[in-house]
Design an enzyme around this catalytic site. Structure first.
Site, PDB file in Angstrom:
ATOM      1  N   ASP A  11      41.554  45.399  23.953  1.00  0.00           N
ATOM      2  CA  ASP A  11      40.364  45.483  23.101  1.00  0.00           C
ATOM      3  C   ASP A  11      39.511  44.244  23.359  1.00  0.00           C
ATOM      4  O   ASP A  11      40.016  43.214  23.825  1.00  0.00           O
ATOM      5  CB  ASP A  11      40.747  45.553  21.626  1.00  0.00           C
ATOM      6  CG  ASP A  11      39.530  45.784  20.726  1.00  0.00           C
ATOM      7  OD1 ASP A  11      38.986  46.904  20.752  1.00  0.00           O
ATOM      8  OD2 ASP A  11      39.109  44.852  20.017  1.00  0.00           O
ATOM      9  N   SER A  12      38.244  44.340  23.028  1.00  0.00           N
ATOM     10  CA  SER A  12      37.360  43.194  23.194  1.00  0.00           C
ATOM     11  C   SER A  12      37.725  42.067  22.232  1.00  0.00           C
ATOM     12  O   SER A  12      37.344  40.918  22.447  1.00  0.00           O
ATOM     13  CB  SER A  12      35.901  43.608  22.972  1.00  0.00           C
ATOM     14  OG  SER A  12      35.741  44.164  21.684  1.00  0.00           O
ATOM     15  N   TYR A  43      31.612  43.145  22.348  1.00  0.00           N
ATOM     16  CA  TYR A  43      31.079  43.910  23.465  1.00  0.00           C
ATOM     17  C   TYR A  43      29.928  44.828  23.050  1.00  0.00           C
ATOM     18  O   TYR A  43      29.157  45.277  23.895  1.00  0.00           O
ATOM     19  CB  TYR A  43      32.184  44.804  24.063  1.00  0.00           C
ATOM     20  CG  TYR A  43      33.163  44.134  24.993  1.00  0.00           C
ATOM     21  CD1 TYR A  43      33.300  42.753  25.065  1.00  0.00           C
ATOM     22  CD2 TYR A  43      33.974  44.916  25.818  1.00  0.00           C
ATOM     23  CE1 TYR A  43      34.222  42.170  25.916  1.00  0.00           C
ATOM     24  CE2 TYR A  43      34.899  44.342  26.676  1.00  0.00           C
ATOM     25  CZ  TYR A  43      35.023  42.966  26.724  1.00  0.00           C
ATOM     26  OH  TYR A  43      35.933  42.393  27.563  1.00  0.00           O
ATOM     27  N   CYS A  74      39.393  50.439  22.391  1.00  0.00           N
ATOM     28  CA  CYS A  74      38.050  49.930  22.097  1.00  0.00           C
ATOM     29  C   CYS A  74      37.071  51.049  22.424  1.00  0.00           C
ATOM     30  O   CYS A  74      37.046  51.541  23.557  1.00  0.00           O
ATOM     31  CB  CYS A  74      37.768  48.698  22.958  1.00  0.00           C
ATOM     32  SG  CYS A  74      36.083  48.057  22.857  1.00  0.00           S
ATOM     33  N   ASN A  75      36.288  51.473  21.435  1.00  0.00           N
ATOM     34  CA  ASN A  75      35.355  52.565  21.661  1.00  0.00           C
ATOM     35  C   ASN A  75      34.258  52.191  22.643  1.00  0.00           C
ATOM     36  O   ASN A  75      33.858  52.995  23.488  1.00  0.00           O
ATOM     37  CB  ASN A  75      34.744  52.999  20.327  1.00  0.00           C
ATOM     38  CG  ASN A  75      35.672  53.876  19.524  1.00  0.00           C
ATOM     39  OD1 ASN A  75      35.732  55.076  19.717  1.00  0.00           O
ATOM     40  ND2 ASN A  75      36.423  53.266  18.614  1.00  0.00           N
ATOM     41  N   GLU A 159      34.991  40.313  11.478  1.00  0.00           N
ATOM     42  CA  GLU A 159      35.505  39.201  12.275  1.00  0.00           C
ATOM     43  C   GLU A 159      35.260  37.846  11.621  1.00  0.00           C
ATOM     44  O   GLU A 159      35.913  36.856  11.979  1.00  0.00           O
ATOM     45  CB  GLU A 159      34.910  39.251  13.684  1.00  0.00           C
ATOM     46  CG  GLU A 159      35.340  40.483  14.453  1.00  0.00           C
ATOM     47  CD  GLU A 159      35.601  40.228  15.924  1.00  0.00           C
ATOM     48  OE1 GLU A 159      35.055  39.240  16.452  1.00  0.00           O
ATOM     49  OE2 GLU A 159      36.354  41.012  16.544  1.00  0.00           O
ATOM     50  N   CYS A 193      34.987  52.914  15.520  1.00  0.00           N
ATOM     51  CA  CYS A 193      35.160  51.525  15.929  1.00  0.00           C
ATOM     52  C   CYS A 193      36.449  51.061  15.283  1.00  0.00           C
ATOM     53  O   CYS A 193      36.672  51.295  14.088  1.00  0.00           O
ATOM     54  CB  CYS A 193      33.990  50.652  15.483  1.00  0.00           C
ATOM     55  SG  CYS A 193      34.255  48.880  15.782  1.00  0.00           S
ATOM     56  N   HIS A 195      37.460  48.277  14.345  1.00  0.00           N
ATOM     57  CA  HIS A 195      37.338  47.290  13.261  1.00  0.00           C
ATOM     58  C   HIS A 195      37.176  47.962  11.898  1.00  0.00           C
ATOM     59  O   HIS A 195      37.549  47.392  10.867  1.00  0.00           O
ATOM     60  CB  HIS A 195      36.104  46.402  13.473  1.00  0.00           C
ATOM     61  CG  HIS A 195      36.280  45.334  14.493  1.00  0.00           C
ATOM     62  ND1 HIS A 195      36.406  45.597  15.837  1.00  0.00           N
ATOM     63  CD2 HIS A 195      36.336  43.982  14.378  1.00  0.00           C
ATOM     64  CE1 HIS A 195      36.513  44.459  16.501  1.00  0.00           C
ATOM     65  NE2 HIS A 195      36.480  43.461  15.637  1.00  0.00           N
TER      66      HIS A 195
END
Length: 276
Positions: A11-12, A43, A74-75, A159, A193, A195
């Protein structure tokens, strides 16, 4: 062959840990390596070529670490890098390696969640602009109408640890109002996503009870289990010592561990990885 051949999860940043959590729960016993490219995250707003370059560099790193199978959890990476990797890089490199994404498995089943056949897709700007979900869902459920909404501030909220704070509510409601304004018939919202599951409780609080909010973790885990059952030539290569290792491209591993633990729901002890 190396003694240990783990499943790689990329994942990013942190979001893929919500997918990893489901995968490890449904497929325990395998060895796993998680890599977060936190030094270059997020990203979502980067160009197609940059996302492809970054993703392919990280995938190659996971290959070097012995992973014969890598999941792009990661989408944005799945939307903008997976096709090139599958169709160009792997055939010209090591065709025995496999890289899988999160969009197709989700698109295969999400239509069955909706009674009205109207689905809202909440994602990053990059995922929405790629129209990957529009294209893929139409392949599997041509009778489903898809409405997209980019939510560019949701990832920064998560984040930066602000997702549970009162200030997050304004931006959560803002994007939900925008997607629901597109059609009153939407009865399913896909969190496209990784997250966004950390925002799920707040998201559901602003929606009528009949609207389903669907994260991807369990869908991806079930799809991977099915893939391994159908591909014994890959499944038998994977090592099973129950090892979970976490790597980040950020040199602040303590910060990664703190934030990653929120996504994973358990303590994380990561290692710094310098991309080569």
């Amino acid at each position: 062959m190396p003694a240990q051949q783990p499943i790689g999860v990329f994942d990013s940043g942190y979001g893929g840990l919500t997918v990893f959590r489901s995968i490890a729960a449904q497929l325990p016993g395998y060895d796993y390596v998680y890599l977060g490219d936190n030094a270059r995250a997020p990203y979502g707003n980067r160009s197609f070529s940059t996302i492809y370059q970054y993703t392919w560099e990280c995938v190659q790193q996971l290959f070097k670490m012995g992973c014969p199978l890598v999941i792009l959890a990661c989408n944005t990476a799945s939307a903008k890098a997976l096709r090139n990797i599958q169709q160009l890089d792997l055939p010209n490199g090591d065709p025995t390696k496999r890289v899988l994404g999160v969009i197709r498995p989700t698109a295969e089943v999400i239509g069955s969640y909706s009674k009205t056949k109207q689905i809202g897709v909440l994602g990053t700007k990059g995922t929405v602009q790629s129209e990957s979900y529009l294209i893929e869902i139409n392949k599997f459920s041509p009778d489903v109408q898809v409405y997209q909404q980019a939510c560019p501030l949701w990832v920064p909220l998560v984040e930066n640890g602000e997702h549970n704070q009162p200030g997050a509510d304004y931006f959560i409601k803002k994007y939900l109002d925008a997607v629901m304004a597109q059609s009153a018939g939407i009865d399913t919202l896909l969190l496209a996503c990784t997250h966004y599951p950390l925002l799920q409780e707040k998201i559901e609080a602003y929606l009528p009870q009949h609207i389903k909010v669907v994260p991807q973790g369990d869908i991806i885990a079930a799809s991977l289990a099915d893939y391994l059952q159908r591909h014994p030539e890959m499944e038998t290569r994977l090592s099973r010592t129950g090892t979970h290792r976490f790597f980040t491209t950020s040199d602040d591993t303590a910060d990664f561990d703190k934030n990653a633990s929120l996504f994973l729901g358990s303590e994380v002890k990561s290692e710094y990885l310098e991309l080569s």
